[in-house]
Enzyme design. Structure first.
Site, short mmCIF file in Angstrom:
data_model
loop_
_atom_site.label_atom_id
_atom_site.label_comp_id
_atom_site.label_asym_id
_atom_site.label_seq_id
_atom_site.Cartn_x
_atom_site.Cartn_y
_atom_site.Cartn_z
N CYS A 1 0.84 -1.19 0.00
CA CYS A 1 0.00 0.00 0.00
C CYS A 1 0.87 1.25 0.00
O CYS A 1 1.78 1.38 0.82
CB CYS A 1 -0.91 -0.02 1.24
SG CYS A 1 -1.95 1.44 1.39
N CYS B 1 0.41 3.06 3.60
CA CYS B 1 0.90 2.54 4.89
C CYS B 1 1.94 1.45 4.78
O CYS B 1 2.48 1.01 5.79
CB CYS B 1 -0.29 2.05 5.73
SG CYS B 1 -1.05 0.53 5.10
N CYS C 1 -7.38 -1.18 1.35
CA CYS C 1 -6.36 -1.69 2.25
C CYS C 1 -7.00 -1.92 3.62
O CYS C 1 -7.62 -1.01 4.17
CB CYS C 1 -5.21 -0.70 2.35
SG CYS C 1 -3.94 -1.14 3.57
N CYS D 1 -5.27 0.61 6.40
CA CYS D 1 -5.47 2.07 6.45
C CYS D 1 -6.71 2.55 5.69
O CYS D 1 -6.93 3.74 5.58
CB CYS D 1 -4.23 2.79 5.94
SG CYS D 1 -3.97 2.64 4.16
N CYS E 1 -8.71 -5.45 -9.86
CA CYS E 1 -8.31 -4.37 -10.77
C CYS E 1 -7.92 -3.18 -9.90
O CYS E 1 -8.78 -2.52 -9.31
CB CYS E 1 -9.50 -4.06 -11.68
SG CYS E 1 -9.12 -2.89 -12.98
#
Length: 139
Positions: A47, A50, A96, A99, A119
């Protein structure tokens, strides 16, 4: 269990590029074919907000859509899902789990073994090559 990351909007805005902020924090979508420079080497996509591990390079495939596509998350706990009824259609948004960054959507038209196509906006991802000592690769 995923460790949760929470920051005020002003911190996200200061830490991210304008496009990454708009995509991950405001649910925008980047233009297709704008992130075709991802490495083909073994590693983990994390991510951009984070650093949580999200997808393995080994699960990435070329869907022809112009966005990075994966057959599954790095672990079942890596991403969360919720219904998205924007743009006059029903889709499943993925974010995510650590976060809550908007990543993209998952569709039931992917290849084996899962039949799923995650996607994902490329701007929402960073890439960590295998063996860099980040603790995400199995030795």
């Amino acid at each position: 269990m995923t460790q949760k990351v929470s920051k005020p909007d002003s911190e996200w805005r200061a830490e991210l590029s304008d496009l990454a902020y708009r995509v991950t924090r405001k649910h925008a979508t980047e233009r297709p074919f704008s992130h075709d420079d991802f490495p083909k080497a073994p590693g983990t996509y994390t991510c951009v907000c984070c650093g949580a591990p999200l997808f393995a390079q080994s699960d990435k495939f070329d869907s022809g859509t112009g966005w990075p596509s994966f057959t599954r998350p790095a672990s079942p706990e890596a991403v969360g899902e919720q219904s998205d009824r924007s743009l006059l259609m029903k889709r499943t948004e993925v974010h995510c789990a650590a976060c809550a960054a908007h990543l993209g959507h998952v569709f039931p038209d992917g290849p084996a073994p899962t039949g799923l196509r995650y996607c994902i906006n490329g701007v929402a991802l960073d890439f960590t090559p295998e063996g860099t000592g980040d603790g995400t690769d199995a030795d």
